[in-house]
Scaffold this motif. Structure first.
Motif, PDB file in Angstrom:
ATOM      1  N   GLU A 174     -32.063 -23.516  -4.365  1.00  0.00           N
ATOM      2  CA  GLU A 174     -31.870 -22.823  -5.638  1.00  0.00           C
ATOM      3  C   GLU A 174     -32.111 -21.322  -5.509  1.00  0.00           C
ATOM      4  O   GLU A 174     -31.338 -20.517  -6.044  1.00  0.00           O
ATOM      5  CB  GLU A 174     -32.807 -23.438  -6.689  1.00  0.00           C
ATOM      6  N   TRP A 175     -33.174 -20.936  -4.806  1.00  0.00           N
ATOM      7  CA  TRP A 175     -33.461 -19.517  -4.650  1.00  0.00           C
ATOM      8  C   TRP A 175     -32.409 -18.818  -3.797  1.00  0.00           C
ATOM      9  O   TRP A 175     -32.087 -17.654  -4.033  1.00  0.00           O
ATOM     10  CB  TRP A 175     -34.861 -19.313  -4.066  1.00  0.00           C
ATOM     11  N   TRP A 198     -40.770 -18.103 -14.510  1.00  0.00           N
ATOM     12  CA  TRP A 198     -40.340 -17.001 -15.366  1.00  0.00           C
ATOM     13  C   TRP A 198     -40.362 -15.598 -14.782  1.00  0.00           C
ATOM     14  O   TRP A 198     -39.971 -14.652 -15.483  1.00  0.00           O
ATOM     15  CB  TRP A 198     -41.193 -17.010 -16.642  1.00  0.00           C
ATOM     16  N   PRO A 199     -40.806 -15.332 -13.534  1.00  0.00           N
ATOM     17  CA  PRO A 199     -40.840 -13.940 -13.046  1.00  0.00           C
ATOM     18  C   PRO A 199     -39.492 -13.236 -13.102  1.00  0.00           C
ATOM     19  O   PRO A 199     -39.418 -12.067 -13.516  1.00  0.00           O
ATOM     20  CB  PRO A 199     -41.329 -14.091 -11.603  1.00  0.00           C
ATOM     21  N   LEU A 250     -28.694 -11.938  -7.520  1.00  0.00           N
ATOM     22  CA  LEU A 250     -29.716 -10.902  -7.654  1.00  0.00           C
ATOM     23  C   LEU A 250     -29.455  -9.725  -6.715  1.00  0.00           C
ATOM     24  O   LEU A 250     -29.699  -8.572  -7.082  1.00  0.00           O
ATOM     25  CB  LEU A 250     -31.101 -11.494  -7.380  1.00  0.00           C
ATOM     26  N   ILE A 251     -28.954  -9.999  -5.524  1.00  0.00           N
ATOM     27  CA  ILE A 251     -28.643  -8.915  -4.569  1.00  0.00           C
ATOM     28  C   ILE A 251     -27.536  -8.027  -5.134  1.00  0.00           C
ATOM     29  O   ILE A 251     -27.619  -6.797  -5.073  1.00  0.00           O
ATOM     30  CB  ILE A 251     -28.252  -9.497  -3.203  1.00  0.00           C
ATOM     31  N   VAL A 252     -26.484  -8.644  -5.673  1.00  0.00           N
ATOM     32  CA  VAL A 252     -25.390  -7.868  -6.273  1.00  0.00           C
ATOM     33  C   VAL A 252     -25.924  -7.026  -7.427  1.00  0.00           C
ATOM     34  O   VAL A 252     -25.600  -5.823  -7.549  1.00  0.00           O
ATOM     35  CB  VAL A 252     -24.261  -8.798  -6.767  1.00  0.00           C
ATOM     36  N   ALA A 253     -26.759  -7.633  -8.269  1.00  0.00           N
ATOM     37  CA  ALA A 253     -27.301  -6.922  -9.427  1.00  0.00           C
ATOM     38  C   ALA A 253     -28.177  -5.743  -9.001  1.00  0.00           C
ATOM     39  O   ALA A 253     -28.100  -4.652  -9.579  1.00  0.00           O
ATOM     40  CB  ALA A 253     -28.107  -7.884 -10.308  1.00  0.00           C
ATOM     41  N   VAL A 254     -29.022  -5.948  -7.973  1.00  0.00           N
ATOM     42  CA  VAL A 254     -29.918  -4.867  -7.557  1.00  0.00           C
ATOM     43  C   VAL A 254     -29.148  -3.740  -6.890  1.00  0.00           C
ATOM     44  O   VAL A 254     -29.509  -2.558  -7.039  1.00  0.00           O
ATOM     45  CB  VAL A 254     -31.038  -5.412  -6.636  1.00  0.00           C
ATOM     46  N   VAL A 255     -28.062  -4.046  -6.190  1.00  0.00           N
ATOM     47  CA  VAL A 255     -27.216  -2.993  -5.603  1.00  0.00           C
ATOM     48  C   VAL A 255     -26.600  -2.148  -6.718  1.00  0.00           C
ATOM     49  O   VAL A 255     -26.573  -0.911  -6.638  1.00  0.00           O
ATOM     50  CB  VAL A 255     -26.116  -3.616  -4.708  1.00  0.00           C
ATOM     51  N   VAL A 256     -26.113  -2.807  -7.775  1.00  0.00           N
ATOM     52  CA  VAL A 256     -25.541  -2.083  -8.918  1.00  0.00           C
ATOM     53  C   VAL A 256     -26.613  -1.211  -9.577  1.00  0.00           C
ATOM     54  O   VAL A 256     -26.365  -0.041  -9.908  1.00  0.00           O
ATOM     55  CB  VAL A 256     -24.949  -3.074  -9.946  1.00  0.00           C
ATOM     56  N   LEU A 257     -27.810  -1.762  -9.752  1.00  0.00           N
ATOM     57  CA  LEU A 257     -28.891  -1.011 -10.395  1.00  0.00           C
ATOM     58  C   LEU A 257     -29.306   0.206  -9.570  1.00  0.00           C
ATOM     59  O   LEU A 257     -29.566   1.275 -10.123  1.00  0.00           O
ATOM     60  CB  LEU A 257     -30.103  -1.924 -10.622  1.00  0.00           C
ATOM     61  N   ILE A 258     -29.366   0.058  -8.260  1.00  0.00           N
ATOM     62  CA  ILE A 258     -29.720   1.197  -7.393  1.00  0.00           C
ATOM     63  C   ILE A 258     -28.635   2.270  -7.480  1.00  0.00           C
ATOM     64  O   ILE A 258     -28.941   3.468  -7.578  1.00  0.00           O
ATOM     65  CB  ILE A 258     -29.917   0.729  -5.933  1.00  0.00           C
ATOM     66  N   ALA A 312     -29.938 -14.475 -16.599  1.00  0.00           N
ATOM     67  CA  ALA A 312     -29.263 -15.779 -16.498  1.00  0.00           C
ATOM     68  C   ALA A 312     -29.722 -16.535 -15.261  1.00  0.00           C
ATOM     69  O   ALA A 312     -29.939 -17.759 -15.316  1.00  0.00           O
ATOM     70  CB  ALA A 312     -27.751 -15.579 -16.482  1.00  0.00           C
ATOM     71  N   SER A 313     -29.872 -15.822 -14.138  1.00  0.00           N
ATOM     72  CA  SER A 313     -30.345 -16.470 -12.910  1.00  0.00           C
ATOM     73  C   SER A 313     -31.756 -17.016 -13.095  1.00  0.00           C
ATOM     74  O   SER A 313     -32.067 -18.130 -12.641  1.00  0.00           O
ATOM     75  CB  SER A 313     -30.341 -15.479 -11.741  1.00  0.00           C
ATOM     76  N   GLY A 314     -32.603 -16.227 -13.764  1.00  0.00           N
ATOM     77  CA  GLY A 314     -33.971 -16.670 -14.016  1.00  0.00           C
ATOM     78  C   GLY A 314     -34.016 -17.909 -14.900  1.00  0.00           C
ATOM     79  O   GLY A 314     -34.791 -18.844 -14.650  1.00  0.00           O
TER      80      GLY A 314
END
Length: 270
Positions: free
Chosen positions: A227-228, A44-45, A235-243, A25-27
């Motif tokens: 925007e970034w 698109w990255p 993205l930081i929250v998502a990557v913390v959850v993924l780790i 969604a962020s992308g």
């Protein structure tokens, strides 16, 4: 025990699937912005990484649910690569968007922007003559500046507005030039053209405006920065959850492997 570990891994992969959704969604949100529409390499990255995380997490879910140890090993390998890639993108985005070229203008609610205030990497890759010509054409074809004329009528309304960096840089001349306001995209009779080279670049033609100005290039970088920075929070929250998911999934996979090995050892003695 192996079944418990696999069930835990399946649950964790479902969480990873959910974590991929805000990344995608962020992308998509970043790609939909007018400035990113004109910068194709930046569009698109994040969407691609988010989609790959979704696919890999689904593969891990299938591997855990149906006890496919080979598929789980593949999942752990590729998820580690994707988390590393996302971390690289996050750190890189933070570093190149850290410098801020904005500055306050007396009597104006909006800010103006200096090109030299932004990182050399962004300037070299986006505002050099070769890159800028295509970006400039794309911006001129957009409705970024036309919206200003539709939203604001009087000078007081416009000067009290909080327009975007892109609009501030591309749709009007620098305040230091001393132009007289006619409309947000029409200005006449500058009293101090020597104040800034952009004063000579301004043109009331809708296809030109300040698209050739350094202020426009700075406004584009200012938009990207804003925007970034917003996307990075998600993205930081998502990557913390993924780790967190990955570390527990690795432990569960290791326990399942140890339990299987122990069971085979016991069966060999029976």
């Amino acid at each position: 025990m192996s079944g418990v570990s696999n069930n835990l891994t399946a649950i964790l992969n479902f969480i990873a699937v959910l974590a991929s959704i805000p990344i995608i969604a962020s992308g998509i949100w970043l790609a939909s912005k007018p400035d990113n529409e004109c910068i194709h390499n930046f569009r698109w990255p994040i969407v691609l990484i988010g989609f790959l995380i979704l696919v890999v997490a689904l593969a891990g879910f299938v591997g855990a649910y149906w006890n496919k140890q080979g598929l789980l090993a593949v999942y752990l390998f590729f998820m580690a690569l994707l988390i590393a890639a996302l971390l690289v993108v996050l750190v890189f985005a933070f570093v190149v968007t850290r410098p801020d070229g904005s500055y306050d203008v007396p009597g104006r609610a909006y800010k103006e922007y200096s090109l030299q205030g932004y990182s050399s990497w962004l300037r070299n890759h986006l505002t050099t003559s070769g890159s800028w010509q295509n970006i400039r054409t794309c911006l001129a074809d957009s409705d970024v500046c036309i919206k200003l004329a539709q939203n604001y009528i009087t000078a007081d309304q416009f000067f009290a507005s909080h327009i975007s960096p892109l609009q501030s840089g591309c749709c009007k001349p620098p305040t230091s030039c001393g132009f007289n306001y006619v409309s947000p995209i029409m200005w006449t009779n500058p009293v101090n053209q020597m104040a800034d080279p952009d004063c000579y670049a301004w043109n009331n033609d809708l296809s030109q405006l300040c698209y050739n100005c350094n202020a426009c290039k700075a406004g584009l970088l200012g938009n990207l920065r804003q925007e970034w920075r917003k996307a990075n929070i998600i993205l930081i929250v998502a990557v913390v959850v993924l780790i967190w998911v990955y570390v527990i999934a690795c432990s569960a996979f290791k326990n399942a492997q140890t339990e299987d090995l122990f069971n085979r050892y016991k069966q060999g003695w029976v």
